[in-house]
Design a protein around this motif. Sequence first.
Motif, PDB file in Angstrom:
ATOM      1  N   UNK A 249      36.288  17.855  28.655  1.00 46.44           N
ATOM      2  CA  UNK A 249      35.449  18.285  27.276  1.00 46.44           C
ATOM      3  C   UNK A 249      34.570  18.957  28.017  1.00 46.44           C
ATOM      4  N   UNK A 250      33.975  18.864  28.596  1.00 39.98           N
ATOM      5  CA  UNK A 250      32.515  19.800  28.993  1.00 39.98           C
ATOM      6  C   UNK A 250      33.083  20.428  30.558  1.00 39.98           C
ATOM      7  N   UNK A 251      33.458  20.103  31.254  1.00 42.53           N
ATOM      8  CA  UNK A 251      33.346  20.943  32.803  1.00 42.53           C
ATOM      9  C   UNK A 251      35.052  22.063  32.292  1.00 42.53           C
ATOM     10  N   UNK A 252      36.032  21.482  32.044  1.00 42.27           N
ATOM     11  CA  UNK A 252      37.059  22.389  32.100  1.00 42.27           C
ATOM     12  C   UNK A 252      36.847  23.899  31.697  1.00 42.27           C
ATOM     13  N   UNK A 253      35.634  24.539  30.713  1.00 43.89           N
ATOM     14  CA  UNK A 253      35.199  25.570  30.466  1.00 43.89           C
ATOM     15  C   UNK A 253      35.088  26.096  31.793  1.00 43.89           C
ATOM     16  N   UNK A 254      33.875  25.726  32.215  1.00 43.80           N
ATOM     17  CA  UNK A 254      32.686  26.410  33.842  1.00 43.80           C
ATOM     18  C   UNK A 254      33.778  26.466  34.603  1.00 43.80           C
ATOM     19  N   UNK A 255      34.449  25.292  34.560  1.00 43.72           N
ATOM     20  CA  UNK A 255      35.291  25.655  35.987  1.00 43.72           C
ATOM     21  C   UNK A 255      36.954  26.587  35.183  1.00 43.72           C
ATOM     22  N   UNK A 256      37.634  27.085  34.745  1.00 40.91           N
ATOM     23  CA  UNK A 256      38.034  27.718  34.483  1.00 40.91           C
ATOM     24  C   UNK A 256      37.595  29.069  35.144  1.00 40.91           C
ATOM     25  N   UNK A 257      36.165  29.198  34.552  1.00 35.65           N
ATOM     26  CA  UNK A 257      35.895  30.274  34.703  1.00 35.65           C
ATOM     27  C   UNK A 257      35.878  30.697  35.826  1.00 35.65           C
ATOM     28  N   UNK A 262      36.246  33.391  41.349  1.00 34.95           N
ATOM     29  CA  UNK A 262      37.352  33.389  42.782  1.00 34.95           C
ATOM     30  C   UNK A 262      38.452  34.125  42.774  1.00 34.95           C
ATOM     31  N   UNK A 263      39.726  33.713  41.362  1.00 39.02           N
ATOM     32  CA  UNK A 263      40.469  34.735  42.629  1.00 39.02           C
ATOM     33  C   UNK A 263      40.620  36.052  42.165  1.00 39.02           C
ATOM     34  N   UNK A 264      39.835  36.443  40.857  1.00 41.92           N
ATOM     35  CA  UNK A 264      39.676  37.984  40.529  1.00 41.92           C
ATOM     36  C   UNK A 264      39.970  38.916  41.924  1.00 41.92           C
ATOM     37  N   UNK A 265      39.143  39.155  42.743  1.00 41.16           N
ATOM     38  CA  UNK A 265      39.610  39.808  44.033  1.00 41.16           C
ATOM     39  C   UNK A 265      41.075  39.602  44.430  1.00 41.16           C
ATOM     40  N   UNK A 266      41.823  38.376  44.175  1.00 41.15           N
ATOM     41  CA  UNK A 266      43.240  38.160  44.966  1.00 41.15           C
ATOM     42  C   UNK A 266      44.102  39.068  43.845  1.00 41.15           C
ATOM     43  N   UNK A 268      43.189  41.366  41.282  1.00 43.20           N
ATOM     44  CA  UNK A 268      42.723  42.997  41.352  1.00 43.20           C
ATOM     45  C   UNK A 268      43.915  43.680  42.257  1.00 43.20           C
ATOM     46  N   UNK A 269      43.858  42.739  43.864  1.00 42.29           N
ATOM     47  CA  UNK A 269      44.590  43.933  45.190  1.00 42.29           C
ATOM     48  C   UNK A 269      46.679  43.127  44.807  1.00 42.29           C
ATOM     49  N   UNK A 270      47.131  41.588  44.010  1.00 40.09           N
ATOM     50  CA  UNK A 270      48.056  42.071  44.431  1.00 40.09           C
ATOM     51  C   UNK A 270      48.668  43.057  42.654  1.00 40.09           C
ATOM     52  N   UNK A 271      47.632  43.195  42.008  1.00 34.37           N
ATOM     53  CA  UNK A 271      48.212  43.696  40.768  1.00 34.37           C
ATOM     54  C   UNK A 271      48.043  45.378  41.081  1.00 34.37           C
ATOM     55  N   UNK A 272      46.974  45.810  42.098  1.00 36.21           N
ATOM     56  CA  UNK A 272      47.409  46.724  42.359  1.00 36.21           C
ATOM     57  C   UNK A 272      48.371  47.278  44.220  1.00 36.21           C
ATOM     58  N   UNK A 273      48.872  46.325  44.194  1.00 40.05           N
ATOM     59  CA  UNK A 273      49.421  46.332  46.123  1.00 40.05           C
ATOM     60  C   UNK A 273      51.109  46.202  45.114  1.00 40.05           C
ATOM     61  N   UNK A 274      51.018  45.303  44.123  1.00 41.23           N
ATOM     62  CA  UNK A 274      52.357  44.697  43.592  1.00 41.23           C
ATOM     63  C   UNK A 274      53.682  44.631  44.610  1.00 41.23           C
ATOM     64  N   UNK A 275      52.577  43.904  46.142  1.00 36.18           N
ATOM     65  CA  UNK A 275      52.754  42.728  46.651  1.00 36.18           C
ATOM     66  C   UNK A 275      52.355  41.449  47.151  1.00 36.18           C
ATOM     67  N   UNK A 281      39.728  39.584  52.040  1.00 37.95           N
ATOM     68  CA  UNK A 281      38.007  39.275  52.071  1.00 37.95           C
ATOM     69  C   UNK A 281      37.418  38.189  52.076  1.00 37.95           C
ATOM     70  N   UNK A 282      38.134  37.375  53.672  1.00 39.36           N
ATOM     71  CA  UNK A 282      36.711  36.072  53.350  1.00 39.36           C
ATOM     72  C   UNK A 282      35.613  35.750  53.395  1.00 39.36           C
ATOM     73  N   UNK A 283      34.616  36.837  54.170  1.00 36.36           N
ATOM     74  CA  UNK A 283      33.533  36.924  53.795  1.00 36.36           C
ATOM     75  C   UNK A 283      33.230  36.936  52.234  1.00 36.36           C
ATOM     76  N   UNK A 284      33.494  37.511  51.549  1.00 33.03           N
ATOM     77  CA  UNK A 284      33.775  37.847  49.837  1.00 33.03           C
ATOM     78  C   UNK A 284      33.350  36.982  49.349  1.00 33.03           C
ATOM     79  N   UNK A 285      34.961  36.230  49.488  1.00 28.73           N
ATOM     80  CA  UNK A 285      35.337  34.744  49.102  1.00 28.73           C
ATOM     81  C   UNK A 285      34.652  33.774  49.327  1.00 28.73           C
TER      82      UNK A 285
END
Length: 578
Positions: A249-257, A262-266, A268-275, A281-285
Amino acid sequence: MTSTGEQISCSVRDIPSDKHPKGIPSVYSSLLQDNPAPVNPILFDQLTAQSIYQAALHTKGSAGLSGLDAYAWRRLCSSYTSASQDLCSALASVGKRLCTADIPSAFLCAFVACRLDLWIKTQILQNTYRTSIRVVIPGNGKISSSEGTSQGDPLAMGSCADLRVWWDALCSAGPNFGYHPNPSKTFLVTKLEHAEKAKQLFAGTNVSICAGKRCLGAAIGSKSFTEDLERSYLALPVRLGELGIANPTETSAPAFLASVKLTAPLTSMIVSTGTTEIQLDYNLLQSLKRDICSENHKSLQQKAEGIYKLLPPSLQRCFDQVCEKGSSSWLSALPIADHGFHLNKGEFRDALCLRYDWSLPNVPQHCSCGKQFYVDHAMTCHLGGFLTVRHNDIRDFTASLLTEVCHNVTTEPTLQPLNGETFSYRTANTDAEARADIRARGFWSKGQDAYFEVRVFHPNASSYVSKPLSALFRTHEQAKKREYEQRIHDVEHGVFTPLVFSTSGAMGREATTFYKRLADLLSDKQDKAYSLMGWLRCRLSFAILRSAIICLRGSRSSYHHPVYCDLALAVHEGRVSL
């Protein structure tokens, strides 16, 4: 017949047959539409004997058809020198063959078979859905199954009506992808005011409606189901003095955020390229992972500091002790008896009581020495010899490790007698029969003897309560140095090191330096690429903890000593036949 006396109409074969659905033709929409990118076979050259060895050290799981679980495989791959090396090499060769060649599934039956209590599941690792999985029931033949993934996934949160639509869609489309939902093992957790509506919506589905349910040991549901007064501090990690029992009940919200970040770069790339064929960029991850870990660490540290301020002074003292490095090693290690990392249930309960200053059950009101019995007295009472046992356990364990890396290792070596030498401190040991605890040649420098003295003190003793732990360690180290250092330096031409420990499992600065040096020497001796300091801390933590428990529970009564009897006289006068 069941335990309640009811007659069972189905056979043993029928039960697993019902749980494994029949195979169905492939559905075109469930298949990948694009050809997968080819994998260069050179990638599998990384499968070497060393990689197999490293993987075996981190493997978990129960036994398969061979009867060997992950623990046994770790032993086979690491404990038999050249034979273990040959086994790792053979496994690496098999792995390369499986990954680079098209092997008929019939040839892999024996290799991937897994024996269970009721049946044997033979699963093909390569091309899982090429043929149906054979489930072999001893004495009852075989059945075929195309169940694919049989474990459920967590449900998305939403209204009861939305969840019913989602459930119907999952039951309809899931089998096309090898996913077969099991309603009898599905639970819908709702608030009390929505329970009746949920029962109506899910009527006839065999889904259970409840206000709370345990998931992987943690409670999920209404406040009355999950509330626990001690959860506020027991949920923190072990390194911060807690038990590490996470509260969802305390860790679920921080884990979701953190997951969203962490998945924001992936995303955005899927949405923009459609594939899905994109270059990440593993350095960014890696940078994002470090930021998330740093934020989690700061959040936990702030929470621990807030809880610490609310604790009574006696419990604050306990938390100061268990937060010392090494004090909690016994709690974070797996309970493996062969390595000495185990406690029985009574010892474990006593250890937690000592850790958090909880009341101990079934303790006497008075000690055998005549004083009132309580924890602090038990840790300092000399009656029964338990303090000597505590000291000797650490001494003997340290000496046994020194024999691996040093020469001329002895315990209780007698120091040379004095011939008029004088020393700066009045507390220096000038006894003609003076002894050190351990002597080892060549530990700090080649050809020079090193001497060590062990001391274990109880930080909660009445004379120590008002002093910080760091000051207590310095006090005891300086006391040992004043007693031995100058004599050993001037007369023995050796080096002296005091090894000071607390009854909570922490060690002083001098002891930490010594054991780090010892861990490095052991690593070099055993040709390990990592330090053994963590293992040393864990073994010492268990040794000190067991000695604390025996001080608490051991018998100090003088009645256990046998009464002296002249056995020869008793046999002669009693005319006892031999």
